[in-house]
Design a protein around this motif. Sequence first.
Motif, PDB file in Angstrom:
ATOM      1  N   TYR A 282      50.060  34.422  35.173  1.00  0.00           N
ATOM      2  CA  TYR A 282      48.815  34.972  35.034  1.00  0.00           C
ATOM      3  C   TYR A 282      48.625  35.866  36.046  1.00  0.00           C
ATOM      4  CZ  TYR A 282      46.919  31.372  32.122  1.00  0.00           C
ATOM      5  OH  TYR A 282      46.567  30.537  30.984  1.00  0.00           O
ATOM      6  N   ALA A 283      49.452  35.881  37.136  1.00  0.00           N
ATOM      7  CA  ALA A 283      49.424  37.007  38.187  1.00  0.00           C
ATOM      8  C   ALA A 283      49.881  38.466  37.659  1.00  0.00           C
ATOM      9  CB  ALA A 283      50.333  36.930  39.420  1.00  0.00           C
ATOM     10  N   GLY A 284      51.024  38.323  36.954  1.00  0.00           N
ATOM     11  CA  GLY A 284      51.573  39.519  36.170  1.00  0.00           C
ATOM     12  C   GLY A 284      50.699  40.141  35.132  1.00  0.00           C
ATOM     13  N   LYS A 285      49.990  38.981  34.356  1.00  0.00           N
ATOM     14  CA  LYS A 285      48.867  39.371  33.453  1.00  0.00           C
ATOM     15  C   LYS A 285      47.692  40.087  33.970  1.00  0.00           C
ATOM     16  CE  LYS A 285      46.258  37.438  29.558  1.00  0.00           C
ATOM     17  NZ  LYS A 285      46.024  36.186  28.722  1.00  0.00           N
ATOM     18  N   GLY A 286      47.445  39.943  35.306  1.00  0.00           N
ATOM     19  CA  GLY A 286      46.348  40.387  36.160  1.00  0.00           C
ATOM     20  C   GLY A 286      45.095  39.446  35.949  1.00  0.00           C
ATOM     21  N   ASP A 287      45.339  38.220  35.744  1.00  0.00           N
ATOM     22  CA  ASP A 287      44.330  37.253  35.841  1.00  0.00           C
ATOM     23  C   ASP A 287      44.585  36.471  37.130  1.00  0.00           C
ATOM     24  OD1 ASP A 287      43.229  34.738  33.525  1.00  0.00           O
ATOM     25  OD2 ASP A 287      42.616  35.254  35.665  1.00  0.00           O
ATOM     26  N   PHE A 288      44.014  37.094  38.285  1.00  0.00           N
ATOM     27  CA  PHE A 288      44.286  36.620  39.745  1.00  0.00           C
ATOM     28  C   PHE A 288      43.622  35.261  39.879  1.00  0.00           C
ATOM     29  CE2 PHE A 288      47.014  39.938  40.846  1.00  0.00           C
ATOM     30  CZ  PHE A 288      46.250  40.936  40.384  1.00  0.00           C
ATOM     31  N   LYS A 289      42.461  34.985  39.124  1.00  0.00           N
ATOM     32  CA  LYS A 289      41.758  33.730  39.631  1.00  0.00           C
ATOM     33  C   LYS A 289      42.496  32.428  39.032  1.00  0.00           C
ATOM     34  CE  LYS A 289      37.283  31.508  37.932  1.00  0.00           C
ATOM     35  NZ  LYS A 289      36.022  31.791  37.426  1.00  0.00           N
ATOM     36  N   ASN A 290      43.098  32.686  37.662  1.00  0.00           N
ATOM     37  CA  ASN A 290      43.877  31.562  37.028  1.00  0.00           C
ATOM     38  C   ASN A 290      45.162  31.462  37.945  1.00  0.00           C
ATOM     39  OD1 ASN A 290      42.662  30.201  34.974  1.00  0.00           O
ATOM     40  ND2 ASN A 290      42.701  32.157  33.843  1.00  0.00           N
ATOM     41  N   ALA A 291      45.776  32.623  38.335  1.00  0.00           N
ATOM     42  CA  ALA A 291      47.084  32.614  38.960  1.00  0.00           C
ATOM     43  C   ALA A 291      46.692  32.050  40.411  1.00  0.00           C
ATOM     44  CB  ALA A 291      47.298  34.068  39.589  1.00  0.00           C
ATOM     45  N   TYR A 292      45.709  32.104  40.956  1.00  0.00           N
ATOM     46  CA  TYR A 292      45.477  31.603  42.238  1.00  0.00           C
ATOM     47  C   TYR A 292      45.115  29.810  42.024  1.00  0.00           C
ATOM     48  CZ  TYR A 292      42.775  29.802  46.316  1.00  0.00           C
ATOM     49  OH  TYR A 292      42.416  29.209  47.621  1.00  0.00           O
ATOM     50  N   ARG A 293      44.540  29.641  40.752  1.00  0.00           N
ATOM     51  CA  ARG A 293      44.401  28.052  40.492  1.00  0.00           C
ATOM     52  C   ARG A 293      45.662  27.466  40.343  1.00  0.00           C
ATOM     53  NH1 ARG A 293      43.776  25.512  35.651  1.00  0.00           N
ATOM     54  NH2 ARG A 293      43.803  27.304  34.410  1.00  0.00           N
ATOM     55  N   TRP A 294      46.681  27.895  39.672  1.00  0.00           N
ATOM     56  CA  TRP A 294      47.834  27.459  39.286  1.00  0.00           C
ATOM     57  C   TRP A 294      48.689  27.430  40.549  1.00  0.00           C
ATOM     58  CZ3 TRP A 294      48.452  24.479  35.523  1.00  0.00           C
ATOM     59  CH2 TRP A 294      47.803  24.798  34.161  1.00  0.00           C
ATOM     60  N   ASN A 295      48.568  28.229  41.547  1.00  0.00           N
ATOM     61  CA  ASN A 295      49.431  28.470  42.591  1.00  0.00           C
ATOM     62  C   ASN A 295      48.999  27.260  43.824  1.00  0.00           C
ATOM     63  OD1 ASN A 295      51.487  29.504  44.443  1.00  0.00           O
ATOM     64  ND2 ASN A 295      49.643  30.424  45.503  1.00  0.00           N
ATOM     65  N   GLN A 296      47.972  26.947  43.671  1.00  0.00           N
ATOM     66  CA  GLN A 296      47.238  25.743  44.622  1.00  0.00           C
ATOM     67  C   GLN A 296      47.590  24.604  44.050  1.00  0.00           C
ATOM     68  OE1 GLN A 296      46.261  27.964  47.294  1.00  0.00           O
ATOM     69  NE2 GLN A 296      44.871  26.395  47.378  1.00  0.00           N
ATOM     70  N   GLN A 297      47.814  24.268  42.737  1.00  0.00           N
ATOM     71  CA  GLN A 297      48.241  23.276  42.172  1.00  0.00           C
ATOM     72  C   GLN A 297      49.864  22.974  42.300  1.00  0.00           C
ATOM     73  OE1 GLN A 297      47.462  21.879  38.101  1.00  0.00           O
ATOM     74  NE2 GLN A 297      45.770  23.444  38.055  1.00  0.00           N
ATOM     75  N   PHE A 298      50.462  24.353  42.273  1.00  0.00           N
ATOM     76  CA  PHE A 298      52.059  24.275  42.690  1.00  0.00           C
ATOM     77  C   PHE A 298      52.202  23.904  44.252  1.00  0.00           C
ATOM     78  CE2 PHE A 298      56.128  25.857  43.423  1.00  0.00           C
ATOM     79  CZ  PHE A 298      56.049  26.490  44.596  1.00  0.00           C
ATOM     80  N   ILE A 299      51.433  24.538  45.069  1.00  0.00           N
ATOM     81  CA  ILE A 299      51.800  24.312  46.595  1.00  0.00           C
ATOM     82  C   ILE A 299      51.441  22.787  46.818  1.00  0.00           C
ATOM     83  CG2 ILE A 299      50.763  24.429  48.824  1.00  0.00           C
ATOM     84  CD1 ILE A 299      50.015  27.253  47.936  1.00  0.00           C
TER      85      ILE A 299
END
Length: 604
Positions: A282-299
């Motif tokens: 999602y970060a590569g796609k430019g969708d930083f909102k979803n990128a942040y959401r998935w990254n929080q789950q990952f952490i």
Amino acid sequence: MRLKHLSNVLKKLFIGIFASTFFVSSASSQQTDPVLVQSEILYRQGKYEQAIQILADRLKIAEQKKETKLKTIIYNSIGKSYSQLGKSIEALKNYQTAARMADEQNDQASLGKIEENIGALYEEQKNFGQALIHYQKAEVIAREIKDESLLADIYNNTGIIYEQQLKYPLALENYQKALQVYQKLKKTDRIALSLNNMGIVYKFLGNYSKALSFYTQSLKYSELLGDNFLIAANLNNIGNVYAMLKDYPQAIRYNTKSLALARSIGATNIIVEALSSLADDYAGKGDFKNAYRWNQQFIKVNNDYINLESSKKLAELQTLYQTEKQNRQIDHLKQNGQINALKLKAQALLIQRQNYQLFFISIILIISLGLGYSLYHIQQIKQLKKHAEAIRQTQNQERSRIAKDMHDDIGSGLSKITLMAASATARLQNHTLESSEITNIARVSKDLVENMRDLIWVLNPENATLDNLTSRIREYCSDYLETCAVAAEIDIQDEIPCLKISQQVQRNLFLTLKEALHNCIKHADCNSVSIKLTYTNQLLTIIIADNGKGFDINHLKGKGNGLRNMKYRITAIGGEFESLSHLEAGTTTIIKITQEKLQNTLPV
């Protein structure tokens, strides 16, 4: 967002899939035991909790019937299921119990497979030293009993270690050797595993079409076998390749499938990787909102999966196991009469005599110490005063240095973010804001977080050892170069002594290497970088080289501030610094420092 760094760490947890041994198909009479067969089916389906439950029930019956061989197999199988659930402590306990039983029965075939499984467990925890020790034990046994299947598994797992050390030719060589044996033995599940691992190497070598080919072949085998764990791993691997090709919709589709399947079977290591991959996609796609959401789950999941406490418990369990093994060997010697009562009695008398001698010597020493203590005490008071004053001065100097680092690294970064944010706010109000401005703020923020992380690491006195510094250098170089479009060769000596070094030396060496590596990527216009670190004959040597445009060192004319800063840092701690460069011939930076200088803090 530290997505790339975290993804790199966790890819190695499963993408290089370990060949762990269930050994249900033992040559013993238990090979047709229906519970063992059913547990293997559940394992391949990813139903690890159910497999553990039926094996635990079968274990109770085996204990009642005193089926020792079967108990060995069950403990090993339970350990393997716990390993897939990410419960490394429970896995190691069961493996050690199985190993103890196999050793008591002199069952070398089972012991070799258990040693291999323990090695894979340590490899998952990034403890490569312990992993190689157990693989070597397993390899010795495999060659003695001529077990080709076990030997191939060891090739595969050794290949994974080379892969994580970025030694891709060696990794590929071991994977190919394993694949040849598996094809000869017609072991479909292992063929799928080898194809997957070879796909990984080609991915890191940049041959994406070949990587997709191997992953697709592995996926087909996995689906035929119904191996949900391997299916989920391959789906994630394919998604990661599409991400590297910047086909983010395809990457998201495959990684979403992988995450759903991994969650259904409770495969924690794949869940961690899939979450990290989705955040990257999602970060590569430019969708930083979803990128942040998935990254929080990952952490959150990642912190639960890998932690220092687990590593400590593993080490404690291994020490306890070795101690118990030595005690059993002593008991065995006693039972065979190799240690007899007469010798023990003679040793007891000898010890008693030595104790009397030590007693009289101690009395004499105490009297001597008492006489000398008064003089020593006077001198000690004087030394304590001097020492206290030295500590006070050192603390003041250290506070000044920390304040300067905070001002230079953190203060300047925050000021830059503030200015960029103010500019972006004004342009947002004028409706002229561009996405690149937000990207620049995110990049500066990421760099600031990394600098803060490095500063905290340097300030921690527990990290001030040569082996810790080497590990940090290896981790930083791998993370930094992974995102750069250059071929990287990292050759860092594996066996580094746990040598206490000064924090000043630790800080200056690490910051100099960072700056040299940054110069290679940002200014040299190169396509190849190599980092070599060795410690021989009490001399630490670091060499950073690139094949970039180089420069004429005689014509810098005051423009080489970065070069002077690096040389100043190294000479300030008593080291040697040399930069060799010619136009269109690349640049080589050489750093040398002796053990004596590593352990001494020199005045700046």
